[in-house]
Every structure is written in structure tokens, then in C-alpha cells.
Enzyme design. Structure first.
Site, PDB file in Angstrom:
ATOM      1  N   VAL A   1     -18.242   2.963  -3.374  1.00 18.88           N
ATOM      2  CA  VAL A   1     -18.601   1.547  -3.268  1.00 18.88           C
ATOM      3  C   VAL A   1     -20.056   1.408  -2.840  1.00 18.88           C
ATOM      4  O   VAL A   1     -20.812   0.607  -3.403  1.00 18.88           O
ATOM      5  CB  VAL A   1     -17.681   0.800  -2.288  1.00 18.88           C
TER       6      VAL A   1
ATOM      7  N   GLY B   1     -20.772   6.298  -0.355  1.00 21.96           N
ATOM      8  CA  GLY B   1     -19.710   6.773  -1.234  1.00 21.96           C
ATOM      9  C   GLY B   1     -19.652   5.944  -2.500  1.00 21.96           C
ATOM     10  O   GLY B   1     -20.651   5.357  -2.921  1.00 21.96           O
TER      11      GLY B   1
ATOM     12  N   TYR C   1     -22.520   3.391  -3.325  1.00 26.75           N
ATOM     13  CA  TYR C   1     -23.405   3.745  -4.440  1.00 26.75           C
ATOM     14  C   TYR C   1     -23.571   2.563  -5.392  1.00 26.75           C
ATOM     15  O   TYR C   1     -24.696   2.177  -5.745  1.00 26.75           O
ATOM     16  CB  TYR C   1     -22.849   4.950  -5.197  1.00 26.75           C
TER      17      TYR C   1
ATOM     18  N   LYS D   1       0.859  -1.176   0.000  1.00 29.52           N
ATOM     19  CA  LYS D   1       0.000   0.000   0.000  1.00 29.52           C
ATOM     20  C   LYS D   1       0.896   1.227   0.000  1.00 29.52           C
ATOM     21  O   LYS D   1       2.046   1.187   0.454  1.00 29.52           O
ATOM     22  CB  LYS D   1      -0.899   0.028   1.244  1.00 29.52           C
TER      23      LYS D   1
ATOM     24  N   GLY E   1     -22.645   3.893   4.531  1.00 30.68           N
ATOM     25  CA  GLY E   1     -21.763   4.545   3.568  1.00 30.68           C
ATOM     26  C   GLY E   1     -22.378   4.581   2.179  1.00 30.68           C
ATOM     27  O   GLY E   1     -22.707   3.545   1.604  1.00 30.68           O
TER      28      GLY E   1
END
Length: 354
Positions: free
Chosen positions: A194, A192, A196, A91, A190
Site C-alpha cells: 500500500v 510495503g 508503495y 475476516k 510503511g
């Protein structure tokens, strides 16, 4: 000239944390000309080049950024191993300044940083970065995926959501003995990217949705497009439903929130959903089926790996579809041996990293 001496800092604890996670390496770059402050953590290279997104967000301290990148890179190793990908886990975090004066130069500098690692790390999009940013990085290094030329496959959020759908279907089949999601009540935390796409897919499959988000505009969008019901952010743990899908921040499943849950399944996209590892036992004892996050949310990584390795969208979709059977096997073993699903999944992943 007198130099300040370094005293005992949080870095000592972070090095111990890195040792505990059996880390391979991490690298730091500071570029005063562009304001870039970046950390790349490469957890494991046993299965191949380490792949993971570049996260461009604000952090309160550099120590917080380092802790985040170590934790996320470790999870990427587990994801890659569970999905049987030819990659290790890594990452990158880019500590966002208050203002990026020249984004192109800023991203180019990060691309140069990636290139110095010689292919041990392959970067991709994550929170705060875009396929257009990956295009810029591609002018500085070949060790990048999720560029605009990959089209649909570059959208990590969409592909993560597709994997979560398969995970929810597996969980509902195992726990509720249902072959479809018609009228299954799912609470999504959530709205956002994902969240959505997850709402879009689940609505088409006939599920009933209740959603929440701290962003009123994002929440209104899913209301307008999919007709979902809503609740206040703090009420999300108190709603009686079939499935709870955490798709926002991590560490949201803790002693207090787990006590409030009125669901039979937890299956969502958020990373590191458990505030502490042992709290998986609380879910197990309550009879709540928990889909380990690094298994169910691997869709984005699967597509990123596929586009970098063989550019085969059909093969990537087939790998995402396998999330269903991977979870079913974990659930079967968890029931047979009366052990936590997280314990089973980590045991399999770690064995593949040795």
C-alpha cells in the site's frame, strides 16, 4: 485414559471481547494433513454476506490469532457499512506454520472450510495470500473474490491506496484549505504494497514525501523510483509535516507517539491505528484532524465487494471516489458538534448495522 482438564485461559477474555463487539459467529478448522489452522470470524450479516480477506501470517499463540481476527472482522463491518456496501464484515486468519509443505493442498483445505459456511463468508486476499491462492480456492467454493480473472481489481493494495489518496485530498482540503497536494509534505510510515502505491500516486500529484520502513529493500525501492526522502523508523513521529500517513502496523498512535507528532492531519491505510479508542480524544484536543481508518482504507474492500457482487469496475471506482465526501461530511459534523471524528464515523456505521 486420563485427559487433561482445561483451566481458566485467555479464551474466557476473548469470548467476552466477542460479546462486547456484538459478534455473530466464529469458526475454527484444524487439518493435520496440510497443517491448516484457520479461524473465520463473521461479525455481521445484516447487510448481506460477510466479506473479508484471508490473512496468512505467523502468530505467537492461537489466542493472539483469535483476538486479531475478531478485531479485524469488526472493523470490516464498519468499513462495509460506511461505504454502503451490500455486505457484512468478516475476516479469516490462517496461522502460518514454519513450513507449508504443499501450498496448493493447504489452500484447497481452506477453500473447503469456506465452502462449509454456505456463503455467509466470502473470502479475498490479505496479508500473505495472493490472487493465485484465490484461484485455488475458487476450485473448491464459489464464495471467493479477488481471483486473477479480476485483473487490476484483485490488487487490494492498489485499490486501498487509491482510496487513501482521496482521503488525504479531503483532509488537506478541510484542514489546510488546499484544493491540491502540490508541495504538501506527507510522511508515510510503511513502504510495503500500500505504501508503495500511495507514494506513486502522491508523487504524481506533486506531494513531497518522507518515508520509513523496517525493510531496507522496500524503502530503497521507493527512493529509487520516486525520489522520496527517508527517515529512521523511530523518527517518523518527530518530523514536522502536513500529513502523517500510517501504512504499516496498527496500534501506533498511543500516548507517547501522539505527544511527539508535528502534523496537522493523520490519514493512512493501517488498520486499528489507535492503540486505544479514547486516544482519538488526544488528537481532537490537539487540533489534529484524524481520518478514521475504517473509512479511509476501505478501497480494497469496495473493489472486492464489487467484483463479487456485480463485476463492475467503473461502479467500484465511483464508490472509492465517494470516500472524499464521506470524510468531508464526518469532518463537518465533528466540527459542528465538537466531537471526535471516530465517534461520528462509528455512530453512522453502527446505525447502519442495526
Amino acid at each position: 485414559m486420563k485427559h487433561a482438564s482445561l483451566k481458566h485461559t485467555a479464551l474466557d477474555g476473548l469470548f467476552r471481547y466477542a460479546e462486547f463487539l456484538n459478534f455473530g459467529e466464529f469458526h475454527v478448522k484444524f487439518d493435520p494433513a496440510t497443517g491448516l489452522k484457520a479461524i473465520v470470524a463473521v461479525h455481521n450479516l445484516k447487510r448481506g454476506p460477510a466479506i473479508g480477506g484471508a490473512r496468512l501470517i505467523r502468530y505467537p499463540t492461537a489466542d493472539a490469532a483469535l483476538e486479531d481476527v475478531l478485531r479485524l472482522a469488526y472493523m470490516m463491518s464498519l468499513k462495509a457499512a460506511m461505504s454502503d456496501l451490500p455486505n457484512g464484515g468478516a475476516k479469516a486468519v490462517l496461522i502460518a506454520p514454519k513450513v507449508i509443505k504443499d501450498r496448493k493442498a493447504y489452500i484447497e483445505s481452506f477453500g473447503d472450510f469456506v465452502n462449509t459456511l454456505g456463503g455467509r463468508y466470502v473470502t479475498a486476499i490479505d496479508s500473505g495470500t495472493t490472487p493465485e491462492d484465490m484461484d485455488i480456492i475458487a476450485t473448491r467454493t464459489p464464495y471467493v473474490t479477488c481471483t486473477t480473472q479480476h485483473g487490476e481489481a484483485s490488487d487490494v493494495s492498489l485499490n486501498t491506496a487509491l482510496g487513501v489518496v482521496r482521503g488525504i485530498e479531503a483532509s488537506v482540503k478541510y484542514q489546510l484549505h488546499r484544493d491540491d497536494l502540490e508541495d504538501i509534505h506527507i510522511v508515510i510510515q510503511g513502504a510495503g504494497h500500500v505504501g508503495y502505491f500511495l507514494a506513486k500516486e502522491l508523487t504524481q500529484l506533486g506531494a513531497r514525501l518522507t518515508m520509513t520502513d523496517i525493510n531496507p529493500a522496500a524503502l530503497q525501492k521507493v527512493v529509487d523510483e520516486f525520489g522520496v526522502k527517508t527517515c529512521a523508523p523511530d523518527e517518523v513521529f518527530d518530523i514536522a509535516a502536513d500529513v502523517f500517513a500510517p501504512c504499516a502496523l496498527g496500534s501506533i498512535l498511543n500516548i507517547e507517539t501522539i505527544k511527539r507528532l508535528k502534523v496537522k492531519v493523520i490519514a493512512g491505510s493501517a488498520n486499528n491505528q489507535l492503540a486505544h479508542h479514547h486516544q482519538s480524544l488526544m488528537l481532537h484536543e490537539r487540533g489534529i484532524l484524524y481520518a478514521p481508518d475504517f473509512v479511509i482504507n476501505a478501497g480494497g474492500l469496495i473493489f472486492a465487494s464489487a467484483m463479487y457482487d456485480h463485476n463492475d469496475l467503473t461502479k467500484a471506482k465511483a464508490q472509492v471516489d465517494r470516500i472524499y465526501q464521506i470524510l468531508m461530511d464526518i469532518y463537518d459534523k465533528s466540527t459542528r458538534e465538537n466531537r471526535m471524528t471516530t465517534e461520528i464515523a462509528e455512530e453512522i456505521a453502527i446505525s447502519r448495522l442495526k
